[in-house]
Design a protein around this motif. Structure first.
Motif, PDB file in Angstrom:
ATOM      1  N   LEU A 307       0.839  -1.206   0.000  1.00 29.50           N
ATOM      2  CA  LEU A 307       0.000   0.000   0.000  1.00 29.50           C
ATOM      3  C   LEU A 307       0.870   1.251   0.000  1.00 29.50           C
ATOM      4  CD1 LEU A 307      -2.666  -1.055   2.669  1.00 29.50           C
ATOM      5  CD2 LEU A 307      -2.728  -1.406   0.190  1.00 29.50           C
ATOM      6  N   ARG A 308       1.924   1.221   0.809  1.00 27.73           N
ATOM      7  CA  ARG A 308       2.831   2.376   0.857  1.00 27.73           C
ATOM      8  C   ARG A 308       3.588   2.532  -0.462  1.00 27.73           C
ATOM      9  NH1 ARG A 308       3.047   0.579   6.324  1.00 27.73           N
ATOM     10  NH2 ARG A 308       4.761  -0.855   5.924  1.00 27.73           N
ATOM     11  N   ALA A 309       3.910   1.409  -1.093  1.00 26.79           N
ATOM     12  CA  ALA A 309       4.610   1.470  -2.383  1.00 26.79           C
ATOM     13  C   ALA A 309       3.714   2.073  -3.465  1.00 26.79           C
ATOM     14  CB  ALA A 309       5.067   0.073  -2.797  1.00 26.79           C
ATOM     15  N   VAL A 310       2.425   1.741  -3.429  1.00 27.73           N
ATOM     16  CA  VAL A 310       1.468   2.331  -4.380  1.00 27.73           C
ATOM     17  C   VAL A 310       1.416   3.842  -4.196  1.00 27.73           C
ATOM     18  CG1 VAL A 310      -0.996   2.523  -4.950  1.00 27.73           C
ATOM     19  CG2 VAL A 310       0.060   0.268  -4.678  1.00 27.73           C
ATOM     20  N   LEU A 311       1.369   4.278  -2.934  1.00 28.37           N
ATOM     21  CA  LEU A 311       1.339   5.717  -2.649  1.00 28.37           C
ATOM     22  C   LEU A 311       2.638   6.388  -3.081  1.00 28.37           C
ATOM     23  CD1 LEU A 311      -0.335   6.432   0.817  1.00 28.37           C
ATOM     24  CD2 LEU A 311      -0.952   7.362  -1.416  1.00 28.37           C
ATOM     25  N   ALA A 312       3.747   5.737  -2.838  1.00 31.03           N
ATOM     26  CA  ALA A 312       5.049   6.319  -3.205  1.00 31.03           C
ATOM     27  C   ALA A 312       5.160   6.477  -4.722  1.00 31.03           C
ATOM     28  CB  ALA A 312       6.186   5.444  -2.679  1.00 31.03           C
ATOM     29  N   ALA A 313       4.745   5.452  -5.462  1.00 38.82           N
ATOM     30  CA  ALA A 313       4.821   5.526  -6.920  1.00 38.82           C
ATOM     31  C   ALA A 313       3.866   6.584  -7.463  1.00 38.82           C
ATOM     32  CB  ALA A 313       4.487   4.162  -7.529  1.00 38.82           C
ATOM     33  N   GLY A 314       2.659   6.649  -6.899  1.00 37.76           N
ATOM     34  CA  GLY A 314       1.699   7.654  -7.337  1.00 37.76           C
ATOM     35  C   GLY A 314       2.166   9.059  -7.018  1.00 37.76           C
ATOM     36  N   SER A 315       2.761   9.229  -5.848  1.00 37.06           N
ATOM     37  CA  SER A 315       3.249  10.548  -5.459  1.00 37.06           C
ATOM     38  C   SER A 315       4.431  10.977  -6.330  1.00 37.06           C
ATOM     39  CB  SER A 315       3.636  10.554  -3.972  1.00 37.06           C
ATOM     40  OG  SER A 315       2.483  10.344  -3.166  1.00 37.06           O
ATOM     41  N   GLU A 316       5.268  10.019  -6.726  1.00 33.88           N
ATOM     42  CA  GLU A 316       6.382  10.339  -7.625  1.00 33.88           C
ATOM     43  C   GLU A 316       5.849  10.832  -8.973  1.00 33.88           C
ATOM     44  OE1 GLU A 316      10.406   8.238  -9.547  1.00 33.88           O
ATOM     45  OE2 GLU A 316       9.061   7.081  -8.258  1.00 33.88           O
ATOM     46  N   ARG A 317       4.843  10.149  -9.489  1.00 32.33           N
ATOM     47  CA  ARG A 317       4.229  10.548 -10.750  1.00 32.33           C
ATOM     48  C   ARG A 317       3.573  11.927 -10.609  1.00 32.33           C
ATOM     49  NH1 ARG A 317       2.808  11.744 -15.801  1.00 32.33           N
ATOM     50  NH2 ARG A 317       0.645  11.364 -16.309  1.00 32.33           N
ATOM     51  N   ALA A 318       2.816  12.138  -9.512  1.00 31.27           N
ATOM     52  CA  ALA A 318       2.140  13.418  -9.301  1.00 31.27           C
ATOM     53  C   ALA A 318       3.152  14.552  -9.152  1.00 31.27           C
ATOM     54  CB  ALA A 318       1.245  13.342  -8.067  1.00 31.27           C
ATOM     55  N   ASN A 319       4.282  14.279  -8.502  1.00 27.72           N
ATOM     56  CA  ASN A 319       5.328  15.302  -8.355  1.00 27.72           C
ATOM     57  C   ASN A 319       5.902  15.708  -9.709  1.00 27.72           C
ATOM     58  OD1 ASN A 319       6.251  16.334  -5.622  1.00 27.72           O
ATOM     59  ND2 ASN A 319       5.943  14.171  -5.156  1.00 27.72           N
ATOM     60  N   ALA A 320       6.119  14.737 -10.575  1.00 35.31           N
ATOM     61  CA  ALA A 320       6.659  15.055 -11.903  1.00 35.31           C
ATOM     62  C   ALA A 320       5.696  15.960 -12.670  1.00 35.31           C
ATOM     63  CB  ALA A 320       6.918  13.767 -12.682  1.00 35.31           C
ATOM     64  N   VAL A 321       4.404  15.647 -12.600  1.00 43.09           N
ATOM     65  CA  VAL A 321       3.398  16.456 -13.286  1.00 43.09           C
ATOM     66  C   VAL A 321       3.305  17.843 -12.661  1.00 43.09           C
ATOM     67  CG1 VAL A 321       0.921  16.654 -13.783  1.00 43.09           C
ATOM     68  CG2 VAL A 321       2.074  14.437 -14.015  1.00 43.09           C
ATOM     69  N   ALA A 322       3.278  17.902 -11.322  1.00 43.40           N
ATOM     70  CA  ALA A 322       3.144  19.186 -10.624  1.00 43.40           C
ATOM     71  C   ALA A 322       4.361  20.078 -10.850  1.00 43.40           C
ATOM     72  CB  ALA A 322       2.935  18.944  -9.129  1.00 43.40           C
ATOM     73  N   ASN A 323       5.556  19.488 -10.834  1.00 44.35           N
ATOM     74  CA  ASN A 323       6.769  20.285 -11.060  1.00 44.35           C
ATOM     75  C   ASN A 323       6.770  20.890 -12.466  1.00 44.35           C
ATOM     76  OD1 ASN A 323       7.837  19.809  -8.511  1.00 44.35           O
ATOM     77  ND2 ASN A 323       8.932  17.968  -9.159  1.00 44.35           N
ATOM     78  N   ALA A 324       6.340  20.108 -13.441  1.00 45.13           N
ATOM     79  CA  ALA A 324       6.283  20.613 -14.819  1.00 45.13           C
ATOM     80  C   ALA A 324       5.275  21.748 -14.936  1.00 45.13           C
ATOM     81  CB  ALA A 324       5.924  19.477 -15.769  1.00 45.13           C
ATOM     82  N   THR A 325       4.124  21.589 -14.291  1.00 44.91           N
ATOM     83  CA  THR A 325       3.098  22.642 -14.336  1.00 44.91           C
ATOM     84  C   THR A 325       3.577  23.900 -13.638  1.00 44.91           C
ATOM     85  OG1 THR A 325       1.310  21.008 -14.419  1.00 44.91           O
ATOM     86  CG2 THR A 325       0.717  23.228 -13.722  1.00 44.91           C
ATOM     87  N   LEU A 326       4.234  23.734 -12.483  1.00 49.28           N
ATOM     88  CA  LEU A 326       4.730  24.909 -11.762  1.00 49.28           C
ATOM     89  C   LEU A 326       5.795  25.643 -12.578  1.00 49.28           C
ATOM     90  CD1 LEU A 326       4.604  26.584  -9.175  1.00 49.28           C
ATOM     91  CD2 LEU A 326       6.323  25.057  -8.173  1.00 49.28           C
ATOM     92  N   ASP A 327       6.639  24.901 -13.271  1.00 47.57           N
ATOM     93  CA  ASP A 327       7.628  25.541 -14.157  1.00 47.57           C
ATOM     94  C   ASP A 327       6.926  26.360 -15.239  1.00 47.57           C
ATOM     95  OD1 ASP A 327       9.803  24.584 -12.789  1.00 47.57           O
ATOM     96  OD2 ASP A 327      10.182  22.898 -14.163  1.00 47.57           O
ATOM     97  N   GLU A 328       5.850  25.811 -15.793  1.00 42.83           N
ATOM     98  CA  GLU A 328       5.114  26.533 -16.829  1.00 42.83           C
ATOM     99  C   GLU A 328       4.432  27.785 -16.251  1.00 42.83           C
ATOM    100  OE1 GLU A 328       3.501  23.386 -20.066  1.00 42.83           O
ATOM    101  OE2 GLU A 328       2.762  23.052 -18.027  1.00 42.83           O
TER     102      GLU A 328
END
Length: 336
Positions: A307-328
């Motif tokens: 369960l924690r691994a699912v959250l970690a992988a999802g959070s990594e993906r969400a961080n990549a998307v959020a960082n790209a949006t914040l840069d834009e």
């Protein structure tokens, strides 16, 4: 094109943001109201982002109670219901700093008066257990806008009462695009829920805080006990009449949802069997419908690391998307 028709024709062209506050286990109201529809969207090919809104718990209480435990249990309910972490991004607010940084520029795009007029916020403030309204409660719709726009979701599943929040998001997207002469953000559309409001065992709205909810992870014996204690009436003849017999109607609706039938047909089958037969029918229907989900849930619960691994992988993906949006966003504002 009509939203539902567009999803049906081009599911892969859409991105949905939805989620839950980690305040306790999900119940049948969540399951029939939102979870089933999320699975349908995922299976159709829509890109799904599921936020576990741990920061939003702080809007109506001073301390978030056991947020990490509740977050893991939400993941447990999601996976048991059929959320596929390979196709859906499951993450927590607190694990995505860039998402929360969007709150500041977004706040500059709405006035205090506009926030104060939001009917959903006014209602939440009226029902808040706090003696004073926090700034987080007041700016809740803007934080929700950051949830939706960080991943550029174009569809948001909502009930009728959440439409004012979504309109705030649409306003922020439009004003950002206008102010900075960019087409960065879509103006997300509502995917209105067609699921009926499922009453709790006391006839009122099913809610974790009211103690009238049947949790997805409840045992069959717990489910039977809760249904035995449900509010009905003295009329032995069972009929579906939501206005005049809300307790009986709520139980009939629950059995009908579990059996994919019309509640009038369930009522006709019970006839003059009275409350005892009604409750026995509902108990059997609920336990039968949830048995596969509960079996999967019990298996998944033995590996909390997964369960924690699912959250970690999802959070990594969400961080990549959020960082790209914040840069834009920074580039559009000229602050890079």
């Amino acid at each position: 094109m009509h939203t539902v028709e567009s999803v049906r024709r081009s599911p892969h062209a859409h991105r949905v943001l939805t989620g839950d506050r980690p305040t306790g286990p999900l119940h049948l109201g969540h399951y029939f109201g939102t979870l089933q529809n999320r699975i349908r969207l995922q299976d159709a090919g829509v890109e799904l982002f599921l936020v576990i809104a741990d920061y939003q718990v702080l809007t109506d209480r001073d301390v978030a109670d056991r947020p990490a435990e509740h977050a893991e249990n939400l993941v447990l309910d999601y996976l048991a219901a059929g959320v596929d972490p390979q196709r859906a991004t499951v993450f927590t607010h607190s694990s995505v700093p860039a998402l929360n940084q969007l709150l500041l520029p977004f706040l500059s795009l709405v006035s205090v008066a506009e926030l104060g007029r939001n009917p959903t916020v006014k209602d939440e403030i009226a029902h808040s257990r706090q003696s004073a309204v926090s700034g987080l409660m007041f700016t809740y719709p803007v934080h929700q806008a950051a949830d939706i726009l960080f991943c550029k979701a174009d569809l948001v599943p909502v009930g009728q009462d959440q439409l004012p929040h979504l309109e705030t998001t649409r306003t922020i997207a439009r004003r950002f695009n206008d102010r900075y002469r960019t087409g960065l953000f879509p103006e997300p559309e509502a995917l209105l829920s067609t699921a009926p409001l499922l009453p709790g065992t006391d006839g009122g709205k099913m809610s974790k805080s009211r103690g009238n909810a049947i949790a997805l992870g409840a045992t069959e014996d717990e489910t039977a006990r809760l249904i035995r204690g449900a509010t009905t009436d003295a009329d032995r003849h069972i009929g579906y009449d939501p206005r005049n017999r809300p307790g009986v109607a709520g139980l009939l609706q629950l059995a009908a949802l579990c059996q994919d039938r019309d509640p009038h047909d369930v009522a006709a089958e019970i006839g003059s069997g009275g409350a005892a037969r009604l409750k026995a029918t509902v108990t059997e229907a609920v336990n039968e419908h949830l048995r596969p989900l509960r079996r999967r849930r019990a298996e998944l619960a033995t590996d909390r690391g997964h369960l924690r691994a699912v959250l970690a992988a999802g959070s990594e993906r969400a961080n990549a998307v959020a960082n790209a949006t914040l840069d834009e966003v920074r580039a559009a504002m000229g602050s890079l």
